[in-house]
Design a protein around this motif. Structure first.
Motif, mmCIF file in Angstrom:
data_model
loop_
_atom_site.group_PDB
_atom_site.id
_atom_site.type_symbol
_atom_site.label_atom_id
_atom_site.label_comp_id
_atom_site.label_asym_id
_atom_site.label_seq_id
_atom_site.Cartn_x
_atom_site.Cartn_y
_atom_site.Cartn_z
ATOM 1 N N TYR A 42 0.820 -1.207 0.000
ATOM 2 C CA TYR A 42 0.000 0.000 0.000
ATOM 3 C C TYR A 42 0.858 1.263 0.000
ATOM 4 O O TYR A 42 0.501 2.254 -0.638
ATOM 5 C CB TYR A 42 -0.949 -0.009 1.200
ATOM 6 N N GLN A 43 1.967 1.232 0.719
ATOM 7 C CA GLN A 43 2.866 2.386 0.715
ATOM 8 C C GLN A 43 3.474 2.585 -0.670
ATOM 9 O O GLN A 43 3.578 3.717 -1.149
ATOM 10 C CB GLN A 43 3.969 2.200 1.751
ATOM 11 N N ARG A 44 3.875 1.504 -1.312
ATOM 12 C CA ARG A 44 4.428 1.621 -2.668
ATOM 13 C C ARG A 44 3.383 2.162 -3.645
ATOM 14 O O ARG A 44 3.697 2.974 -4.507
ATOM 15 C CB ARG A 44 4.957 0.280 -3.150
ATOM 16 N N THR A 64 12.817 10.610 -0.460
ATOM 17 C CA THR A 64 13.747 10.092 0.529
ATOM 18 C C THR A 64 14.248 8.756 0.004
ATOM 19 O O THR A 64 13.456 7.858 -0.280
ATOM 20 C CB THR A 64 13.066 9.905 1.890
ATOM 21 N N ILE A 65 15.568 8.643 -0.116
ATOM 22 C CA ILE A 65 16.174 7.476 -0.759
ATOM 23 C C ILE A 65 17.116 6.803 0.216
ATOM 24 O O ILE A 65 17.919 7.458 0.894
ATOM 25 C CB ILE A 65 16.946 7.914 -2.016
ATOM 26 N N TRP A 66 17.028 5.481 0.279
ATOM 27 C CA TRP A 66 17.957 4.667 1.071
ATOM 28 C C TRP A 66 19.036 4.196 0.117
ATOM 29 O O TRP A 66 18.760 3.521 -0.879
ATOM 30 C CB TRP A 66 17.235 3.474 1.681
ATOM 31 N N HIS A 67 20.293 4.559 0.409
ATOM 32 C CA HIS A 67 21.410 4.150 -0.446
ATOM 33 C C HIS A 67 22.570 3.694 0.431
ATOM 34 O O HIS A 67 23.161 4.494 1.151
ATOM 35 C CB HIS A 67 21.853 5.305 -1.347
ATOM 36 N N LYS A 85 13.359 -0.650 -16.479
ATOM 37 C CA LYS A 85 14.536 -0.638 -15.606
ATOM 38 C C LYS A 85 14.198 -0.217 -14.183
ATOM 39 O O LYS A 85 15.043 -0.278 -13.304
ATOM 40 C CB LYS A 85 15.592 0.304 -16.165
ATOM 41 N N ARG A 86 12.953 0.228 -13.961
ATOM 42 C CA ARG A 86 12.462 0.683 -12.663
ATOM 43 C C ARG A 86 13.318 1.832 -12.115
ATOM 44 O O ARG A 86 13.831 1.782 -11.008
ATOM 45 C CB ARG A 86 12.377 -0.463 -11.667
ATOM 46 N N HIS A 87 13.456 2.867 -12.954
ATOM 47 C CA HIS A 87 14.210 4.067 -12.596
ATOM 48 C C HIS A 87 13.323 5.296 -12.743
ATOM 49 O O HIS A 87 12.417 5.326 -13.567
ATOM 50 C CB HIS A 87 15.422 4.265 -13.516
ATOM 51 N N LEU A 88 13.602 6.288 -11.940
ATOM 52 C CA LEU A 88 13.037 7.618 -12.094
ATOM 53 C C LEU A 88 14.148 8.536 -12.577
ATOM 54 O O LEU A 88 15.302 8.400 -12.162
ATOM 55 C CB LEU A 88 12.546 8.172 -10.757
ATOM 56 N N ASP A 101 16.687 4.709 -8.394
ATOM 57 C CA ASP A 101 16.098 3.381 -8.453
ATOM 58 C C ASP A 101 14.806 3.383 -7.638
ATOM 59 O O ASP A 101 14.784 3.826 -6.490
ATOM 60 C CB ASP A 101 17.084 2.358 -7.895
ATOM 61 N N LEU A 102 13.720 2.882 -8.219
ATOM 62 C CA LEU A 102 12.434 2.884 -7.531
ATOM 63 C C LEU A 102 12.441 1.999 -6.292
ATOM 64 O O LEU A 102 11.691 2.250 -5.347
ATOM 65 C CB LEU A 102 11.319 2.427 -8.479
#
Length: 112
Positions: A42-44, A64-67, A85-88, A101-102
């Motif tokens: 649901y969050q996604r 907010t990105i976790w890297h 590729k699931r990229h923004l 990366d999504l």
């Protein structure tokens, strides 16, 4: 016979000290790492809706990105979504495009 001593030279840091300092810095940096939060379906879905909304109406997003154990925040307009590729592609400054990366996105807020 006089003793020849090196004086202050023998108390200078040894050649291994810079590596020791680097290892200490790396150790403290590793202590600040965070585990990747687990997002449910649901969050996604909510993130996807906010991204599509912002892209349609040309609004700025705060992602907010976790890297690699650390959290980053990127603010900008979504330029393109690559579903394969699931990229923004986020344009943070005019002419500066970042690929995100999504799977690494853990937070989305519409700024405007």
């Amino acid at each position: 016979m006089a003793i020849r001593d090196r004086g202050k030279l023998k108390w200078r840091p040894a050649s291994f000290m810079p590596e020791g300092f680097a290892m200490t810095r790396a150790m403290y940096k590793d202590q600040e790492r965070q585990a990747k939060p687990i997002l449910d379906e649901y969050q996604r879905e909510e993130f996807d809706q906010q991204i599509c909304y912002a892209m349609e109406f040309h609004l700025r997003l705060k992602l907010t990105i976790w890297h690699d154990g650390f959290l980053q925040e990127i603010t900008g307009n979504v330029h393109y979504i690559d579903p394969i590729k699931r990229h923004l592609r986020v344009e943070s400054k005019p002419g500066e495009i970042q690929r995100v990366d999504l799977d690494c996105v853990i937070g989305v807020v519409v700024v405007d």
